[in-house]
Design an enzyme around this catalytic site. Structure first.
Site, PDB file in Angstrom:
ATOM      1  N   SER A 132      14.457   9.957   8.985  1.00 21.41           N
ATOM      2  CA  SER A 132      14.592  10.028   7.537  1.00 21.41           C
ATOM      3  C   SER A 132      15.994   9.566   7.113  1.00 21.41           C
ATOM      4  CB  SER A 132      14.287  11.458   7.060  1.00 21.41           C
ATOM      5  OG  SER A 132      14.136  11.515   5.666  1.00 21.41           O
ATOM      6  N   ASP A 287       3.367   7.530   5.485  1.00 21.81           N
ATOM      7  CA  ASP A 287       4.601   8.061   4.904  1.00 21.81           C
ATOM      8  C   ASP A 287       4.691   7.686   3.425  1.00 21.81           C
ATOM      9  OD1 ASP A 287       7.180   8.919   4.316  1.00 21.81           O
ATOM     10  OD2 ASP A 287       8.070   8.083   6.134  1.00 21.81           O
ATOM     11  N   HIS A 317       5.380  11.556   6.294  1.00 18.87           N
ATOM     12  CA  HIS A 317       6.798  11.456   6.629  1.00 18.87           C
ATOM     13  C   HIS A 317       7.161  12.340   7.819  1.00 18.87           C
ATOM     14  CE1 HIS A 317      10.986  10.596   6.035  1.00 18.87           C
ATOM     15  NE2 HIS A 317      11.290  11.867   5.862  1.00 18.87           N
TER      16      HIS A 317
END
Length: 342
Positions: A132, A287, A317
């Site tokens: 991320s 995602d 995600h």
């Protein structure tokens, strides 16, 4: 791995950042393995803390039987500014406390982490890896220190934060700042209403639509309903470890992410084409934060210096965040093979 790793602090002194100065700046970090081994730098993500409280720790990827083997590598896990462990609105004294904390960029974080690695005697980074926001940091490492970094691996991240991603982040941000207990960042007690609202909005985008449709939120019986999942996973995840001003300051770093801003006058294509390090780009098919289409665009500029490996998962995600064994095993196999390449 222990639930309470030993956290160290590197003192920077007065440290210039995008929004001004952090006096007595500090970077919190942990190390794993022998410093004589090749170095892997693995920074935190949004919601990530070194103490493994709240939403996500770092040790889900670290272990002899996991993706990053500390018997083979020297692993350094620096915490981003504004995560509550490194210098943040919540732990900085006046006059830069709370809402007065200066804006911090990804570039600022990488400069701080580079200073930390120099202190630790690291002269070569075998791989910069992250999930991320940490994945975005990996791109910054490859661009800012091309002669230091051999490889970089991006798990569910991107070289710049897309307009769609920025728009999504405006949702939880608005829920927090508009709450009746946030008080423009001058709260004297935890703004329960605001943080709970933030967590609920944030959670809606964290997983793939199929995951929700198949009741993945029940986690094989751990939760009895969607409501208990939202209350215990997402409200509690932010409430137990996170300060509201920290959450907003770190979110701003995320929204401003664009690696091409630090060179080539914002020429995104030229910036990516100039990267010399080998890259492994691993988006998740479902995602909703960092869409795989963004990674495909990046690959058009990276060329043969990087390869794209899509995580085929319904976990969205969080496929890259250590939330299920199947995706963990896939990531482990891909990253370990990548690290072993000459």
């Amino acid at each position: 791995m222990s639930n309470a790793p030993e956290i160290h602090y590197h003192e920077h002194g007065r440290f210039r950042v995008a929004g001004g100065i952090i006096p007595n700046a500090k970077t919190a970090y942990c190390t794993y393995g022998d410093p004589k081994n090749p170095c892997i730098v693995f920074p935190t993500c949004y919601g990530g803390r070194l103490d493994n409280t709240g939403l996500l720790g770092q040790e889900y990827l670290i272990g002899a039987d996991k993706t990053l083997d500390p018997t083979k590598y020297f692993i350094v896990t620096p915490a981003l500014f504004c995560n509550g462990e490194s210098s943040s609105p919540s732990n900085t004294p006046t006059p830069y406390n709370g809402p007065y904390f200066p804006a911090v960029s990804y570039e600022d974080n990488v400069r701080a982490h580079h200073e930390l690695l120099a202190k630790l005697g690291v002269t070569k980074v075998h791989c910069a890896i992250g999930f991320s926001m940490g994945g975005q940091m990996a791109y910054y490492w490859a661009v800012m220190y091309p002669d230091l970094v051999d490889k970089y691996a991006v798990l569910c991240g991107s070289a710049r934060t897309s307009p769609h991603n920025i728009c999504f982040l405006e949702g939880p941000k608005a829920a927090l700042v508009a709450s009746k207990d946030f008080d423009n960042g001058h709260y004297t007690a935890t703004p329960q209403h605001g943080i709970r609202a933030f967590g609920r909005v944030y959670s809606a985008w964290a997983y793939g639509q199929t995951w929700y449709r198949e009741h993945g939120y029940l986690h094989d019986g751990q939760y009895t309903s969607l409501e208990t999942f939202l209350r215990e996973q997402w409200e509690e995840g932010f409430l137990v470890s996170w300060d509201a001003n920290d959450m907003l300051a770190l979110l701003d770093t995320w929204q401003q992410g664009d690696v091409s801003r630090i060179r080539d006058n914002g020429d995104y294509a030229a910036c990516l084409k100039a990267i010399k390090a080998k890259g492994l780009i691993m988006p998740c098919r479902t995602d909703l934060y960092f869409a795989p289409e963004d990674s495909e665009i990046e690959m058009g500029h990276l060329g043969n210096t990087a390869r794209l490996v899509v995580i085929e998962s319904i976990w969205g995600h969080l496929a890259g965040g250590g939330k299920n064994e199947k995706d963990d095993a896939f990531i482990k196999a891909q990253v370990r093979a990548f690290l072993d390449e000459t």
